[in-house]
Write a protein that holds these residues in place. Structure first.
Motif, mmCIF file in Angstrom:
data_model
loop_
_atom_site.group_PDB
_atom_site.id
_atom_site.type_symbol
_atom_site.label_atom_id
_atom_site.label_comp_id
_atom_site.label_asym_id
_atom_site.label_seq_id
_atom_site.Cartn_x
_atom_site.Cartn_y
_atom_site.Cartn_z
ATOM 1 N N ALA A 46 -6.611 -17.679 37.122
ATOM 2 C CA ALA A 46 -5.827 -16.856 36.215
ATOM 3 C C ALA A 46 -5.779 -17.587 34.878
ATOM 4 O O ALA A 46 -5.968 -18.797 34.805
ATOM 5 C CB ALA A 46 -4.432 -16.651 36.784
ATOM 6 N N HIS A 47 -5.525 -16.836 33.811
ATOM 7 C CA HIS A 47 -5.530 -17.441 32.485
ATOM 8 C C HIS A 47 -4.620 -16.656 31.555
ATOM 9 O O HIS A 47 -4.141 -15.577 31.897
ATOM 10 C CB HIS A 47 -6.964 -17.464 31.928
ATOM 11 N N SER A 48 -4.402 -17.210 30.380
ATOM 12 C CA SER A 48 -3.693 -16.509 29.319
ATOM 13 C C SER A 48 -4.458 -16.749 28.023
ATOM 14 O O SER A 48 -5.381 -17.560 27.977
ATOM 15 C CB SER A 48 -2.251 -17.024 29.195
ATOM 16 N N HIS A 49 -4.074 -16.009 26.987
ATOM 17 C CA HIS A 49 -4.631 -16.255 25.655
ATOM 18 C C HIS A 49 -3.546 -15.978 24.640
ATOM 19 O O HIS A 49 -2.856 -14.972 24.708
ATOM 20 C CB HIS A 49 -5.884 -15.431 25.361
ATOM 21 N N ASP A 50 -3.389 -16.918 23.712
ATOM 22 C CA ASP A 50 -2.329 -16.827 22.713
ATOM 23 C C ASP A 50 -2.793 -16.164 21.426
ATOM 24 O O ASP A 50 -1.970 -15.783 20.597
ATOM 25 C CB ASP A 50 -1.796 -18.229 22.383
ATOM 26 N N GLY A 51 -4.116 -15.999 21.254
ATOM 27 C CA GLY A 51 -4.629 -15.509 19.983
ATOM 28 C C GLY A 51 -4.911 -14.023 19.917
ATOM 29 O O GLY A 51 -5.268 -13.512 18.861
ATOM 30 N N TYR A 52 -4.780 -13.308 21.042
ATOM 31 C CA TYR A 52 -5.096 -11.881 21.032
ATOM 32 C C TYR A 52 -4.443 -11.161 22.206
ATOM 33 O O TYR A 52 -4.116 -11.748 23.224
ATOM 34 C CB TYR A 52 -6.612 -11.638 21.053
ATOM 35 N N GLU A 53 -4.266 -9.846 22.011
ATOM 36 C CA GLU A 53 -3.878 -8.950 23.097
ATOM 37 C C GLU A 53 -5.162 -8.459 23.752
ATOM 38 O O GLU A 53 -6.193 -8.330 23.081
ATOM 39 C CB GLU A 53 -3.116 -7.721 22.578
ATOM 40 N N GLU A 54 -5.053 -8.166 25.041
ATOM 41 C CA GLU A 54 -6.184 -7.585 25.767
ATOM 42 C C GLU A 54 -5.679 -6.305 26.420
ATOM 43 O O GLU A 54 -4.732 -6.335 27.196
ATOM 44 C CB GLU A 54 -6.687 -8.565 26.825
ATOM 45 N N THR A 55 -6.300 -5.183 26.076
ATOM 46 C CA THR A 55 -5.924 -3.894 26.638
ATOM 47 C C THR A 55 -7.056 -3.443 27.555
ATOM 48 O O THR A 55 -8.222 -3.464 27.157
ATOM 49 C CB THR A 55 -5.673 -2.860 25.526
ATOM 50 N N ILE A 56 -6.701 -3.073 28.787
ATOM 51 C CA ILE A 56 -7.696 -2.648 29.780
ATOM 52 C C ILE A 56 -7.491 -1.158 30.051
ATOM 53 O O ILE A 56 -6.365 -0.713 30.316
ATOM 54 C CB ILE A 56 -7.532 -3.433 31.106
ATOM 55 N N TYR A 57 -8.581 -0.402 29.995
ATOM 56 C CA TYR A 57 -8.566 1.039 30.248
ATOM 57 C C TYR A 57 -9.489 1.328 31.423
ATOM 58 O O TYR A 57 -10.649 0.901 31.427
ATOM 59 C CB TYR A 57 -9.041 1.784 28.993
ATOM 60 N N GLY A 58 -8.979 2.035 32.422
ATOM 61 C CA GLY A 58 -9.763 2.347 33.615
ATOM 62 C C GLY A 58 -10.773 3.451 33.375
ATOM 63 O O GLY A 58 -10.427 4.519 32.877
ATOM 64 N N LEU A 59 -12.034 3.175 33.736
ATOM 65 C CA LEU A 59 -13.103 4.172 33.628
ATOM 66 C C LEU A 59 -13.509 4.716 34.993
ATOM 67 O O LEU A 59 -13.671 5.923 35.162
ATOM 68 C CB LEU A 59 -14.329 3.564 32.940
ATOM 69 N N GLU A 60 -13.708 3.809 35.964
ATOM 70 C CA GLU A 60 -14.109 4.203 37.328
ATOM 71 C C GLU A 60 -13.458 3.249 38.315
ATOM 72 O O GLU A 60 -13.271 2.069 38.009
ATOM 73 C CB GLU A 60 -15.633 4.101 37.492
ATOM 74 N N GLY A 61 -13.163 3.744 39.519
ATOM 75 C CA GLY A 61 -12.603 2.890 40.560
ATOM 76 C C GLY A 61 -11.198 2.412 40.208
ATOM 77 O O GLY A 61 -10.581 2.896 39.262
ATOM 78 N N GLY A 107 -10.387 -9.278 17.241
ATOM 79 C CA GLY A 107 -11.651 -9.375 17.979
ATOM 80 C C GLY A 107 -12.266 -10.757 17.972
ATOM 81 O O GLY A 107 -13.398 -10.931 17.530
ATOM 82 N N ILE A 108 -11.530 -11.746 18.491
ATOM 83 C CA ILE A 108 -12.013 -13.130 18.433
ATOM 84 C C ILE A 108 -12.736 -13.575 19.708
ATOM 85 O O ILE A 108 -13.289 -14.667 19.732
ATOM 86 C CB ILE A 108 -10.863 -14.116 18.109
ATOM 87 N N LEU A 109 -12.730 -12.743 20.748
ATOM 88 C CA LEU A 109 -13.478 -13.076 21.966
ATOM 89 C C LEU A 109 -14.809 -12.335 21.909
ATOM 90 O O LEU A 109 -14.829 -11.121 21.697
ATOM 91 C CB LEU A 109 -12.694 -12.655 23.210
#
Length: 147
Positions: A46-61, A107-109
Motif C-alpha cells: 500500500a502507498h500514499s502520495h502527497d503531491g497529487y490526488e488520484e481519482t479512479i473511475y470504473g470501466l469494466e469489472g 499530472g506529475i505521475l
C-alpha cells in the motif's frame, strides 16, 4: 494530437496505458487506464502520495480499493477520489477482469514510474523483487510506501 498506438506497460499481471501525460496538459493532469485480471491480489505495498490526488473511475469489472483502512468496491460508472496522503491499495478479488481509468492531478505521475517498477520486477526473474529498489523508485516518483 492523438496517437493510434498506446504503449502497454506490464507490471506482473497489470497492464497500464497512458492516455494523457502531464507534459501534454501543461502539468495539470495525467490520465491512464489499467487492467487488473480476475483474482489478482497485488504483491506491491500500500502507498500514499502527497503531491497529487488520484481519482479512479470504473470501466469494466469490479476492483476492491482499500483507502485509509476502508474497503470500497468500485464498479463500472462509479468513481472514487483518493485524497493526498491517504494510504491505499487495490485488488481484484472477483472472477471478472477489471479495467479502470486513473486521473492524477496535478499530472506529475508518468509512464516512467511504471517502466521503472516493471524493470525492478523483471530483474527478479520470477523471484521476490528487491523491495528496497521498489521503495526507492516509488519515493523518487512521489509515492510513499506504507510501513
Amino acid at each position: 494530437m492523438g496517437t493510434n498506438t498506446r504503449e502497454e506497460i506490464r507490471i506482473g499481471p497489470l497492464t497500464i496505458r497512458f492516455l494523457l501525460e502531464g507534459e501534454r496538459s501543461g502539468g495539470s493532469v495525467a490520465v491512464f487506464e489499467f487492467d487488473v485480471p480476475a483474482g489478482t491480489r497485488l504483491p506491491g505495498s500500500a502507498h500514499s502520495h502527497d503531491g497529487y490526488e488520484e481519482t479512479i473511475y470504473g470501466l469494466e469489472g469490479v476492483l476492491t480499493l482499500t483507502v485509509d483502512g476502508h474497503e470500497t468496491e468500485l464498479a463500472p460508472g462509479e468513481v472514487l477520489c483518493i485524497p493526498r496522503g491517504l494510504v491505499h491499495r487495490f485488488d481484484n478479488d472477483h472472477d471478472v477482469d477489471a479495467k479502470m481509468l486513473a486521473i492524477v492531478s496535478p499530472g506529475i505521475l508518468g509512464p516512467d514510474y511504471f517502466r521503472e517498477i516493471a524493470a525492478v520486477i523483471q530483474a527478479a526473474a520470477g523471484g521476490p523483487p528487491d523491495h528496497a529498489a521498489l521503495a526507492e523508485v516509488m519515493r523518487r516518483h512521489g509515492l510513499t510506501p506504507a510501513p
